[in-house]
Design a protein around this motif. Structure first.
Motif, short mmCIF file in Angstrom:
data_model
loop_
_atom_site.label_atom_id
_atom_site.label_comp_id
_atom_site.label_asym_id
_atom_site.label_seq_id
_atom_site.Cartn_x
_atom_site.Cartn_y
_atom_site.Cartn_z
N ALA A 144 -37.45 63.13 -15.20
CA ALA A 144 -36.03 63.29 -15.57
C ALA A 144 -35.58 64.73 -15.36
CB ALA A 144 -35.83 62.86 -17.03
N GLY A 145 -36.42 65.68 -15.74
CA GLY A 145 -36.08 67.09 -15.55
C GLY A 145 -35.93 67.46 -14.08
N ALA A 146 -36.83 66.96 -13.24
CA ALA A 146 -36.75 67.25 -11.81
C ALA A 146 -35.49 66.64 -11.20
CB ALA A 146 -37.99 66.72 -11.09
N GLN A 147 -35.15 65.42 -11.62
CA GLN A 147 -33.93 64.79 -11.11
C GLN A 147 -32.69 65.55 -11.56
OE1 GLN A 147 -33.67 62.27 -8.94
NE2 GLN A 147 -35.89 62.37 -8.80
N ALA A 148 -32.67 65.97 -12.84
CA ALA A 148 -31.52 66.74 -13.34
C ALA A 148 -31.40 68.08 -12.62
CB ALA A 148 -31.67 66.95 -14.85
N CYS A 149 -32.53 68.73 -12.37
CA CYS A 149 -32.51 70.00 -11.65
C CYS A 149 -32.00 69.81 -10.22
CB CYS A 149 -33.91 70.60 -11.64
SG CYS A 149 -34.02 72.20 -10.82
N GLY A 150 -32.46 68.77 -9.56
CA GLY A 150 -31.99 68.48 -8.20
C GLY A 150 -30.49 68.18 -8.18
N TRP A 151 -30.04 67.41 -9.16
CA TRP A 151 -28.60 67.11 -9.25
C TRP A 151 -27.81 68.40 -9.46
CZ3 TRP A 151 -25.40 67.88 -13.53
CH2 TRP A 151 -24.11 67.38 -13.41
N TRP A 152 -28.29 69.26 -10.34
CA TRP A 152 -27.60 70.52 -10.62
C TRP A 152 -27.55 71.41 -9.37
CZ3 TRP A 152 -24.55 72.20 -14.33
CH2 TRP A 152 -24.28 73.56 -14.41
N GLN A 153 -28.64 71.48 -8.64
CA GLN A 153 -28.67 72.30 -7.42
C GLN A 153 -27.71 71.75 -6.37
OE1 GLN A 153 -32.82 72.36 -6.42
NE2 GLN A 153 -33.23 74.17 -7.68
N ARG A 154 -27.68 70.42 -6.20
CA ARG A 154 -26.74 69.82 -5.23
C ARG A 154 -25.30 70.08 -5.65
NH1 ARG A 154 -30.61 65.86 -5.56
NH2 ARG A 154 -29.35 64.61 -6.98
N ARG A 155 -25.05 70.01 -6.94
CA ARG A 155 -23.70 70.26 -7.46
C ARG A 155 -23.29 71.71 -7.18
NH1 ARG A 155 -22.01 70.95 -13.48
NH2 ARG A 155 -19.76 70.77 -13.30
N GLN A 156 -24.19 72.64 -7.44
CA GLN A 156 -23.89 74.05 -7.17
C GLN A 156 -23.68 74.30 -5.69
OE1 GLN A 156 -23.09 75.98 -9.39
NE2 GLN A 156 -24.08 75.33 -11.27
N GLN A 157 -24.47 73.62 -4.85
CA GLN A 157 -24.34 73.77 -3.39
C GLN A 157 -22.98 73.26 -2.91
OE1 GLN A 157 -26.51 75.36 -1.42
NE2 GLN A 157 -25.07 75.12 0.26
N ARG A 158 -22.56 72.11 -3.45
CA ARG A 158 -21.25 71.56 -3.07
C ARG A 158 -20.12 72.50 -3.50
NH1 ARG A 158 -21.74 66.08 -5.62
NH2 ARG A 158 -23.95 66.13 -5.34
N ARG A 159 -20.23 73.08 -4.67
CA ARG A 159 -19.22 74.03 -5.12
C ARG A 159 -19.18 75.26 -4.21
NH1 ARG A 159 -19.51 74.46 -11.70
NH2 ARG A 159 -18.49 72.47 -12.12
N ALA A 160 -20.34 75.73 -3.81
CA ALA A 160 -20.41 76.91 -2.94
C ALA A 160 -19.82 76.58 -1.56
CB ALA A 160 -21.84 77.40 -2.81
N ASP A 161 -20.08 75.36 -1.08
CA ASP A 161 -19.54 74.94 0.23
C ASP A 161 -18.02 74.83 0.21
OD1 ASP A 161 -22.11 74.90 1.23
OD2 ASP A 161 -22.32 72.71 1.07
N LYS A 162 -17.46 74.40 -0.92
CA LYS A 162 -16.00 74.27 -1.03
C LYS A 162 -15.32 75.62 -1.01
CE LYS A 162 -15.81 69.85 -3.40
NZ LYS A 162 -15.43 69.15 -4.63
N GLU A 163 -16.01 76.62 -1.55
CA GLU A 163 -15.41 77.96 -1.61
C GLU A 163 -15.60 78.65 -0.32
OE1 GLU A 163 -17.42 79.87 -4.79
OE2 GLU A 163 -16.54 78.59 -6.30
#
Length: 163
Positions: A144-163
């Motif tokens: 669960a922790g690895a999945q949450a970490c992966g989700w968080w990293q993808r979310r941060q990456q998408r935010r960085a790509d939008k900017e």
């Protein structure tokens, strides 16, 4: 089955390569079905065996074929299995201690060096839950922790790509 899936998931980081889990599980299922049809034992991936194999330099296909040939020899020439009983208990215990210490070093110290203090703290927390509660709870927490970490990293990456 759960042990096999967990070992395959953990084996990818051990060899530092991404495994095609679907193909690996299909080949495992085929091998197990063939063994069952022939009246033999089902097979599984033993992570500790693979860790020892890699630590002593088994990095190519030849070493895997050699290990399989030795296993086949023990299977076909059954009396050879009796030789294992003559190994000193302390030698087997030493191998188990080595595998355990190496596993802890790779997953705590090396992971902390490679991924930072937060990753090391997360790995230590999962280990503590495994020891304190049981393996199932620790494994579920780790997944669960690895999945949450992966989700968080993808979310941060998408935010960085939008900017």
């Amino acid at each position: 089955l759960v042990n096999t899936v967990l070992n395959y998931v953990l084996y990818g980081p051990l060899i530092r390569q991404k495994l095609d889990l679907k193909t690996e599980l299909r080949s495992h299922a085929l091998g197990t079905a063939a063994a069952a049809a022939a009246g033999g034992y089902s097979s599984y991936l033993g992570l500790s065996d693979s860790a020892i194999h890699r630590k002593i330099g088994g990095l190519d296909r030849f070493s895997c074929y050699f290990a399989a040939a030795v296993s086949a020899l023990f299977l076909c020439a059954y009396p050879l299995c009796g030789l294992v009983g003559y190994l000193p208990t302390l030698a087997i215990a030493g191998i188990c201690v080595y595998v355990g210490c190496d596993f802890l070093y790779d997953n705590l110290v090396e992971a902390t060096r490679a991924n930072g203090a937060r990753a090391g703290l997360a790995a230590a927390t999962v280990l503590a839950v495994c020891v304190w509660k049981d393996m199932l709870h620790g494994s579920l927490l780790g997944i669960a922790g690895a999945q949450a970490c992966g989700w968080w990293q993808r979310r941060q990456q998408r935010r960085a790509d939008k900017e």
